[in-house]
Write an enzyme that holds these catalytic residues in place. Structure first.
Site, PDB file in Angstrom:
ATOM      1  N   ASP A 113     -27.646 -11.518 -61.988  1.00 21.97           N
ATOM      2  CA  ASP A 113     -27.567 -10.440 -60.996  1.00 21.97           C
ATOM      3  C   ASP A 113     -27.928 -11.032 -59.634  1.00 21.97           C
ATOM      4  O   ASP A 113     -28.786 -11.919 -59.551  1.00 21.97           O
ATOM      5  CB  ASP A 113     -28.577  -9.336 -61.377  1.00 21.97           C
ATOM      6  CG  ASP A 113     -28.255  -7.995 -60.759  1.00 21.97           C
ATOM      7  OD1 ASP A 113     -28.019  -7.037 -61.510  1.00 21.97           O
ATOM      8  OD2 ASP A 113     -28.251  -7.891 -59.507  1.00 21.97           O
ATOM      9  N   ARG A 169     -16.699  17.684 -63.675  1.00 22.26           N
ATOM     10  CA  ARG A 169     -16.853  16.315 -64.182  1.00 22.26           C
ATOM     11  C   ARG A 169     -17.352  16.338 -65.618  1.00 22.26           C
ATOM     12  O   ARG A 169     -17.917  17.316 -66.087  1.00 22.26           O
ATOM     13  CB  ARG A 169     -17.884  15.542 -63.332  1.00 22.26           C
ATOM     14  CG  ARG A 169     -17.446  15.277 -61.901  1.00 22.26           C
ATOM     15  CD  ARG A 169     -16.360  14.224 -61.863  1.00 22.26           C
ATOM     16  NE  ARG A 169     -15.914  13.906 -60.511  1.00 22.26           N
ATOM     17  CZ  ARG A 169     -14.985  14.572 -59.833  1.00 22.26           C
ATOM     18  NH1 ARG A 169     -14.404  15.640 -60.372  1.00 22.26           N
ATOM     19  NH2 ARG A 169     -14.620  14.194 -58.621  1.00 22.26           N
ATOM     20  N   TYR A 217     -28.319   0.102 -62.900  1.00 26.11           N
ATOM     21  CA  TYR A 217     -28.554   1.299 -63.733  1.00 26.11           C
ATOM     22  C   TYR A 217     -28.008   1.121 -65.152  1.00 26.11           C
ATOM     23  O   TYR A 217     -28.764   1.125 -66.129  1.00 26.11           O
ATOM     24  CB  TYR A 217     -27.914   2.496 -63.021  1.00 26.11           C
ATOM     25  CG  TYR A 217     -27.826   3.780 -63.815  1.00 26.11           C
ATOM     26  CD1 TYR A 217     -28.899   4.252 -64.571  1.00 26.11           C
ATOM     27  CD2 TYR A 217     -26.648   4.544 -63.773  1.00 26.11           C
ATOM     28  CE1 TYR A 217     -28.798   5.447 -65.278  1.00 26.11           C
ATOM     29  CE2 TYR A 217     -26.556   5.736 -64.459  1.00 26.11           C
ATOM     30  CZ  TYR A 217     -27.627   6.177 -65.214  1.00 26.11           C
ATOM     31  OH  TYR A 217     -27.522   7.363 -65.911  1.00 26.11           O
ATOM     32  N   GLY A 243     -11.015  11.565 -51.413  1.00 24.42           N
ATOM     33  CA  GLY A 243     -10.759  10.821 -52.659  1.00 24.42           C
ATOM     34  C   GLY A 243     -11.357  11.443 -53.906  1.00 24.42           C
ATOM     35  O   GLY A 243     -11.252  10.871 -54.985  1.00 24.42           O
ATOM     36  N   TYR A 282     -11.952   1.160 -54.462  1.00 25.03           N
ATOM     37  CA  TYR A 282     -12.843   1.013 -55.625  1.00 25.03           C
ATOM     38  C   TYR A 282     -12.040   1.118 -56.922  1.00 25.03           C
ATOM     39  O   TYR A 282     -12.063   0.221 -57.770  1.00 25.03           O
ATOM     40  CB  TYR A 282     -13.948   2.087 -55.581  1.00 25.03           C
ATOM     41  CG  TYR A 282     -14.665   2.219 -56.900  1.00 25.03           C
ATOM     42  CD1 TYR A 282     -15.426   1.160 -57.394  1.00 25.03           C
ATOM     43  CD2 TYR A 282     -14.564   3.387 -57.666  1.00 25.03           C
ATOM     44  CE1 TYR A 282     -16.071   1.267 -58.629  1.00 25.03           C
ATOM     45  CE2 TYR A 282     -15.202   3.496 -58.890  1.00 25.03           C
ATOM     46  CZ  TYR A 282     -15.949   2.429 -59.367  1.00 25.03           C
ATOM     47  OH  TYR A 282     -16.571   2.534 -60.580  1.00 25.03           O
ATOM     48  N   PHE A 341     -21.185  -5.639 -65.649  1.00 24.15           N
ATOM     49  CA  PHE A 341     -21.510  -4.380 -64.954  1.00 24.15           C
ATOM     50  C   PHE A 341     -21.654  -4.580 -63.456  1.00 24.15           C
ATOM     51  O   PHE A 341     -21.951  -3.632 -62.747  1.00 24.15           O
ATOM     52  CB  PHE A 341     -22.840  -3.812 -65.475  1.00 24.15           C
ATOM     53  CG  PHE A 341     -22.838  -3.505 -66.931  1.00 24.15           C
ATOM     54  CD1 PHE A 341     -22.391  -2.280 -67.395  1.00 24.15           C
ATOM     55  CD2 PHE A 341     -23.286  -4.441 -67.859  1.00 24.15           C
ATOM     56  CE1 PHE A 341     -22.385  -2.001 -68.750  1.00 24.15           C
ATOM     57  CE2 PHE A 341     -23.283  -4.168 -69.214  1.00 24.15           C
ATOM     58  CZ  PHE A 341     -22.832  -2.938 -69.660  1.00 24.15           C
TER      59      PHE A 341
HETATM   60  N1  UDP Z   1     -21.403  15.651 -55.238  1.00 28.51           N
HETATM   61  C1  UDP Z   1     -21.962  16.629 -54.439  1.00 28.51           C
HETATM   62  N2  UDP Z   1     -23.154  16.368 -53.831  1.00 28.51           N
HETATM   63  C2  UDP Z   1     -23.818  15.170 -53.977  1.00 28.51           C
HETATM   64  C3  UDP Z   1     -23.240  14.184 -54.816  1.00 28.51           C
HETATM   65  C4  UDP Z   1     -22.020  14.457 -55.424  1.00 28.51           C
HETATM   66  O1  UDP Z   1     -21.399  17.716 -54.260  1.00 28.51           O
HETATM   67  O2  UDP Z   1     -24.890  14.979 -53.394  1.00 28.51           O
HETATM   68  C5  UDP Z   1     -20.134  15.939 -55.936  1.00 28.51           C
HETATM   69  C6  UDP Z   1     -19.024  14.940 -55.664  1.00 28.51           C
HETATM   70  O3  UDP Z   1     -18.307  15.298 -54.507  1.00 28.51           O
HETATM   71  C7  UDP Z   1     -18.200  15.049 -56.951  1.00 28.51           C
HETATM   72  C8  UDP Z   1     -19.249  15.353 -58.028  1.00 28.51           C
HETATM   73  O4  UDP Z   1     -20.385  15.874 -57.331  1.00 28.51           O
HETATM   74  O5  UDP Z   1     -17.345  16.143 -56.882  1.00 28.51           O
HETATM   75  C9  UDP Z   1     -19.677  14.144 -58.813  1.00 28.51           C
HETATM   76  O6  UDP Z   1     -19.988  13.114 -57.881  1.00 28.51           O
HETATM   77  P1  UDP Z   1     -20.684  11.746 -58.257  1.00 28.51           P
HETATM   78  O7  UDP Z   1     -20.816  10.939 -56.985  1.00 28.51           O
HETATM   79  O8  UDP Z   1     -21.936  12.008 -59.034  1.00 28.51           O
HETATM   80  O9  UDP Z   1     -19.673  11.042 -59.250  1.00 28.51           O
HETATM   81  P2  UDP Z   1     -18.089  10.727 -59.108  1.00 28.51           P
HETATM   82  O10 UDP Z   1     -17.400  11.783 -59.912  1.00 28.51           O
HETATM   83  O11 UDP Z   1     -17.744  10.713 -57.647  1.00 28.51           O
HETATM   84  O12 UDP Z   1     -17.974   9.373 -59.736  1.00 28.51           O
END
Ligand code: UDP
Length: 330
Positions: free
Chosen positions: A37, A226, A17, A289, A146, A78
């Site tokens: 890759d 976020r 991506y 997490g 991670y 990446f």
């Molecule tokens: N999230 C959610 N439903 C989904 C995917 C993500 O509720 O189908 C939530 C996830 O728990 C987090 C936020 O959305 O709180 C952002 O998640 P994402 O995986 O996009 O990015 P992260 O912040 O984990 O890197």
């Protein structure tokens, strides 16, 4: 990016991506790009720019091949596994890909006299935030393999700067979002775990109901907050990092975010406005997490890299993602 100088750049993970957007931006800026890759999660169809070498960073012979015919000015890295929950179940795979693979790459750089490196790190190195707006000097306490794998590499880069004069920039990404506005390339993870793609996919296909992970976080509406940053803004910062390293030696870290926090419910509302659809969802238990709130203070990148994100409106970012998800090319 140095002006009037044609560079040769290696993009590891250039079929993914962020890497594919980067390879494209490099090529469209008039520089030579080579993508390396293993296509484990990347897409052949995303390889439209530059030369492609298939190989795995865990195999030093593969990595050596990537350096055989070119003298790179810098390497962008990446490649790597990125799913937090998977990293808890499979720490070996995460350390092997993300740490051993990176060491192999750094050693190939040393063997070939390449000493500029740009690394994809993550806000996950901070762990549970103790600041509303996270600066780079926030404590580093990753909560999962991670985040730890990325932090280990950051530390290795500091040692390599001192011992071997290898200059580097680590970018701690907040939440990368959107796609190139012409939708030739976009975000396609299998399975998709990210919020914006999952919202859009559930809006496009009624059969895929969105799950919201957790609704009793200590945030205004109980869902996680976020900071979303457009993919082209991220890539822009990477180009600036090359110019930055022309004048600055050592290992450097920068946050990359927009500095605005959006809750999951706010992202759903914005997506629903973009799509003109109502988005149905169910609440599920919180994911292990996940931090309640991750919002960047990116003023260091703005100041030192002379970088400025252009996509400041969440809707605009979602629009570019929607254009892609309506008709993904892969
Ligand atoms: N999230 C959610 N439903 C989904 C995917 C993500 O509720 O189908 C939530 C996830 O728990 C987090 C936020 O959305 O709180 C952002 O998640 P994402 O995986 O996009 O990015 P992260 O912040 O984990 O890197």
């Amino acid at each position: 990016m140095p002006k009037n100088k044609k560079l040769s750049l290696l993009v590891c993970g250039g079929a993914g991506y962020i890497g594919s957007h980067m390879a494209r931006m490099i090529a469209e800026s008039g520089h030579d790009v080579t993508v390396f890759d293993n296509l484990s999660t990347g897409h052949m169809e995303a390889l439209k720019w530059g030369k492609f070498i298939k190989g795995d960073l865990r195999n030093p012979n593969d990595v050596a091949k990537a350096f055989e015919d070119s003298n790179y000015d810098a390497v962008f890295h990446f490649s790597g596994l990125i799913v937090v929950s998977e990293s808890v179940e499979k720490p070996f795979e995460y350390y092997d890909n993300n740490v051993t693979g990176t060491i192999n790459l750094l050693e190939a750089m040393r063997a070939n006299g390449v000493n500029k490196f740009v690394f994809s790190s993550t806000a996950a190195v901070y762990g549970d935030p103790v600041m509303d707006m996270i600066t780079e000097d926030h404590p580093l306490k990753p909560l999962n393999p991670y985040g730890k794998s990325k932090l280990f590499v950051e530390e290795i880069l500091q040692d390599y700067a001192v011992a071997y004069g290898l200059d580097s920039v680590c970018f701690r990404y907040f939440n990368a979002a959107g796609a190139h506005p012409d939708s030739l390339i976009g975000e396609a993870h299998k399975p998709e775990t990210h919020l914006i793609p999952n919202i859009l996919l559930s809006g496009i296909d009624d059969g895929r109901k969105l799950k919201i992970f957790g609704n009793d976080y200590p945030t205004p509406d109980g869902t996680c907050v976020r900071d979303y940053i457009h993919i082209l803004d991220l890539c822009d910062a990477h180009l600036s990092a090359i110019s930055y390293m022309e004048n600055k030696e050592g290992a450097h870290v920068f946050n990359l975010g927009n500095g605005q926090g959006f809750s999951i419910l706010e992202v759903i509302k914005a997506s629903s406005e973009v799509m003109g659809n109502k988005i149905e969802f169910d609440y599920e238990p919180a994911r292990a997490g996940d931090s309640p709130r991750l919002v960047a203070d990116s003023s260091k990148a703005v100041r030192e890299l002379k970088w400025q994100p252009k996509f400041n409106d969440l809707r605009e970012m979602i629009e570019t993602a929607y254009r892609w998800h309506k008709k993904p090319a892969y």
